[in-house]
Design a protein around this motif. Structure first.
Motif, PDB file in Angstrom:
ATOM      1  N   GLY A  70      67.967   4.826  27.360  1.00  0.00           N
ATOM      2  CA  GLY A  70      67.098   5.716  27.392  1.00  0.00           C
ATOM      3  C   GLY A  70      67.143   7.217  26.729  1.00  0.00           C
ATOM      4  O   GLY A  70      68.357   7.325  26.111  1.00  0.00           O
ATOM      5  N   GLY A  71      66.153   7.912  26.409  1.00  0.00           N
ATOM      6  CA  GLY A  71      66.466   8.964  25.586  1.00  0.00           C
ATOM      7  C   GLY A  71      66.334   8.837  24.081  1.00  0.00           C
ATOM      8  O   GLY A  71      65.970   7.704  23.475  1.00  0.00           O
ATOM      9  N   GLY A  72      66.509   9.941  23.474  1.00  0.00           N
ATOM     10  CA  GLY A  72      66.335   9.889  21.801  1.00  0.00           C
ATOM     11  C   GLY A  72      65.089  10.191  21.434  1.00  0.00           C
ATOM     12  O   GLY A  72      63.998  10.406  21.858  1.00  0.00           O
ATOM     13  N   VAL A  73      65.030  10.343  20.057  1.00  0.00           N
ATOM     14  CA  VAL A  73      63.612  10.662  19.613  1.00  0.00           C
ATOM     15  C   VAL A  73      63.307   9.634  18.602  1.00  0.00           C
ATOM     16  O   VAL A  73      63.984   8.877  17.826  1.00  0.00           O
ATOM     17  CB  VAL A  73      63.923  11.896  18.636  1.00  0.00           C
ATOM     18  CG1 VAL A  73      62.759  12.150  17.665  1.00  0.00           C
ATOM     19  CG2 VAL A  73      64.076  13.142  19.499  1.00  0.00           C
ATOM     20  N   TRP A  74      62.018   9.115  18.447  1.00  0.00           N
ATOM     21  CA  TRP A  74      61.397   8.067  17.774  1.00  0.00           C
ATOM     22  C   TRP A  74      60.911   8.766  16.495  1.00  0.00           C
ATOM     23  O   TRP A  74      59.684   9.345  16.552  1.00  0.00           O
ATOM     24  CB  TRP A  74      60.594   7.435  18.456  1.00  0.00           C
ATOM     25  CG  TRP A  74      61.080   6.184  19.333  1.00  0.00           C
ATOM     26  CD1 TRP A  74      61.362   6.448  20.667  1.00  0.00           C
ATOM     27  CD2 TRP A  74      61.938   5.096  18.824  1.00  0.00           C
ATOM     28  NE1 TRP A  74      61.869   5.299  21.316  1.00  0.00           N
ATOM     29  CE2 TRP A  74      62.386   4.388  20.330  1.00  0.00           C
ATOM     30  CE3 TRP A  74      62.020   4.281  17.888  1.00  0.00           C
ATOM     31  CZ2 TRP A  74      62.801   3.302  20.221  1.00  0.00           C
ATOM     32  CZ3 TRP A  74      62.768   3.022  17.969  1.00  0.00           C
ATOM     33  CH2 TRP A  74      62.994   2.524  19.131  1.00  0.00           C
ATOM     34  N   ARG A  75      61.512   8.926  15.364  1.00  0.00           N
ATOM     35  CA  ARG A  75      60.784   9.462  14.220  1.00  0.00           C
ATOM     36  C   ARG A  75      59.847   8.676  13.648  1.00  0.00           C
ATOM     37  O   ARG A  75      58.732   8.967  12.990  1.00  0.00           O
ATOM     38  CB  ARG A  75      62.011   9.870  13.225  1.00  0.00           C
ATOM     39  CG  ARG A  75      62.918  11.322  13.588  1.00  0.00           C
ATOM     40  CD  ARG A  75      63.714  11.606  12.841  1.00  0.00           C
ATOM     41  NE  ARG A  75      62.997  12.146  11.451  1.00  0.00           N
ATOM     42  CZ  ARG A  75      63.550  12.774  10.485  1.00  0.00           C
ATOM     43  NH1 ARG A  75      64.901  13.072  10.663  1.00  0.00           N
ATOM     44  NH2 ARG A  75      62.757  13.289   9.516  1.00  0.00           N
ATOM     45  N   THR A  76      60.086   7.367  13.869  1.00  0.00           N
ATOM     46  CA  THR A  76      59.019   6.438  13.508  1.00  0.00           C
ATOM     47  C   THR A  76      59.005   5.354  14.724  1.00  0.00           C
ATOM     48  O   THR A  76      59.890   4.750  14.846  1.00  0.00           O
ATOM     49  CB  THR A  76      59.377   5.450  12.196  1.00  0.00           C
ATOM     50  OG1 THR A  76      59.635   6.474  11.263  1.00  0.00           O
ATOM     51  CG2 THR A  76      58.194   4.578  11.818  1.00  0.00           C
ATOM     52  N   THR A  77      57.796   5.233  15.252  1.00  0.00           N
ATOM     53  CA  THR A  77      57.786   4.225  16.392  1.00  0.00           C
ATOM     54  C   THR A  77      57.901   2.911  16.205  1.00  0.00           C
ATOM     55  O   THR A  77      57.710   2.475  14.887  1.00  0.00           O
ATOM     56  CB  THR A  77      56.373   4.540  17.365  1.00  0.00           C
ATOM     57  OG1 THR A  77      55.290   4.005  16.415  1.00  0.00           O
ATOM     58  CG2 THR A  77      56.143   5.935  17.671  1.00  0.00           C
TER      59      THR A  77
END
Length: 510
Positions: free
Chosen positions: A298-305
């Motif tokens: 879980g968590g984090g950033v999706w700069r590109t999905t």
């Protein structure tokens, strides 16, 4: 055939068919190795052959740094160096000193600080930057390259207000009243970058030369020139230097994902280019850095999905273009595997850049899909120390799994990620990879990860990366033999005494 240059009485390790077994003589002609062995190599000596007595010095193939931000590093040399800053006042003092060097209208930049090294343990605020920058647009980059702080003038130039929404894959830092505090995370950095005047071509060329001086001095003869955003002028800068005979390293230039359609429309394909300069993979960010990596837990950033990534990899694969995906967390690596699998079978050697949290099931998938892991071995040291800060406990077991990836059959290439690593010297990373108590590997695969596997990642394994006969004579010479068994070596300060590119000296002296 007579050799043009013979290196004699050395300890020459090809890292190819004979691995690290030392030979005494090496012959070069036409920019390539023509023979490597014992005294019999002297039979290739002719009337114009130069013979250099190495007196026991070691010779290795030139290093291949498969992922270094060459232009970005070079351009930061024209800004304030914030490396090692211990507090916000220290940052402000350095910025103020830099202001005096700028032309009217020129933006002020700084790079290299780390928040965890500041006494305040926080990012600076835009109003703090304003105290020394005034109405001149300015921003500073944290060393990891995933966070930026802009001053009020830069935010105003970008039209950032309290109502500006967070962009996809990024976040705008805000005060309690919702006004922007200057912090721009991940994709939000582009908000300011897109309105900053682009550095002119001559400045880019100067930056490349500054980076080149550093890289070549560390024995690096080939580099994967990673990008943060899509400037076609980067490729033009390298081409100008190559045409002028000033390019002293071989460059595999990444192309940002924004250039995918343009590149494919022009017929650029994997391996496009020549011996000195190639148009390399399409670069895309999947997740963020540090605590913003995308993990299965879980968590984090999706700069590109994942959905966007599938579409991009499919388009690139159909056009015959390799993709290099920034993917640190296991969820991001899994998304890249899914995208490559969905695109169908290919021989494009799609790459996972960083590949830091990679459990065994993903190691097996990378191998099955013919993918390459491009890693920074120093991340192993960082991971063991800082994993408790950035990664959940269940994600720490598979940090920097060099051993597991190699056992699974995944080609592993090493790199510095300059300027995230302020010094691209490969030797400390090689030592860490060998001595890592969790995922340590043998010396030969560690050396090959910094030489021949980097060549494999750019489809050049048949022309460079070893000193076998027929390969390019890209090599480095040391004053002694750093690989001599039982020898005490200062790995941090180990430097080649000479570097040759295609048999021609580009650094030091023989």
């Amino acid at each position: 055939m007579h050799a043009e240059l013979i290196l004699s009485r050395g300890r020459i390790r090809t890292l190819g068919r004979t691995g690290v077994t030392p030979h005494s003589h090496l012959a070069i002609a036409g920019g390539k190795v023509v023979a490597c062995g014992g005294r019999e190599v002297l039979g290739l000596r002719g009337p114009r052959t130069r013979v250099v007595d190495l007196r026991g010095s070691a010779v290795l193939p030139g290093f291949n740094d498969a992922h270094a931000h060459v232009v970005y590093y070079g351009l930061t040399r024209f800004g304030a160096d914030l490396t090692g800053a211990r507090g916000i006042d220290d940052i402000l003092d350095r910025l103020q000193a830099q202001v005096a060097k700028l032309k009217p209208g020129e933006w002020l930049q700084g790079m290299g600080y780390r928040t965890d090294e500041l006494t305040e343990r926080r990012q600076p605020h835009r109003t703090e930057l304003d105290r020394v920058t005034g109405d001149r647009p300015a921003f500073i980059d944290e060393r990891g390259g995933h966070a930026r702080v802009a001053n009020s003038a830069a935010l105003a130039a970008a039209g950032v207000t309290a109502e500006t929404p967070n962009p996809h894959g990024g976040r705008i830092g805000r005060d309690l009243n919702r006004s922007a505090n200057g912090l721009l995370l991940e994709a939000a950095m582009r908000i300011v970058a897109d309105v900053q005047p682009a550095p002119p071509l001559e400045r880019r060329i100067e930056g490349v030369l500054k980076a080149q001086d550093l890289l070549v001095s560390r024995g690096i003869t080939s580099v994967g020139a990673a990008v943060n955003r899509g400037f076609a002028d980067d490729l033009r800068a390298y081409e100008r230097l190559a045409c002028d005979g000033r390019l002293r390293m071989r460059v595999n230039e990444f192309l940002s994902w924004e250039l995918l359609e343009a590149a494919s429309g022009l017929g650029v394909r994997a391996g496009f280019g020549g011996a000195m300069l190639r148009a390399g993979p399409i670069k895309v960010f999947v997740d963020g850095g540090a605590e913003r990596v995308a993990t299965r837990s879980g968590g984090g950033v999706w700069r590109t999905t994942p959905e966007e990534l599938k579409a991009l990899v499919a388009r690139a694969s159909a056009a015959g273009l390799q993709v290099a995906a920034h993917a640190i967390g296991d969820a991001a690596i899994e998304a890249m595997c899914d995208a490559v699998e969905a695109a169908g079978p290919s021989h494009l050697r799609h790459r996972v850049e960083h590949c830091t949290i990679c459990p065994p099931d993903l190691q097996a998938r990378l191998a099955a899909l013919g993918m390459v892991a491009v890693m920074q071995p120093m991340a192993a040291r960082f991971g063991r120390v800082a994993s408790a800060i950035f990664f959940p406990v269940r994600d720490r077991t598979h940090l920097a799994p060099h051993r597991g990836l190699l056992r699974a059959g995944v080609p592993v290439a090493f790199s510095s990620d300059l300027p995230v690593a302020t010094d691209p010297n490969p030797w400390p990373g090689i030592r860490v990879a060998v001595e890592d108590q969790v995922n340590g590997i043998a010396l030969l695969p560690a050396l090959r990860a910094y030489t021949s596997t980097g060549a494999y990642a750019s489809f050049e394994e048949n022309v460079k990366g070893t000193l076998d006969p027929g390969m390019l004579a890209d090599l480095q010479v040391y004053g002694g033999d750093p690989l001599e068994e039982g020898k005490e070596v200062d790995w941090e300060n180990l430097r080649p005494r000479a570097v040759l590119l295609g048999g021609v000296r580009v650094f030091g002296s023989l």
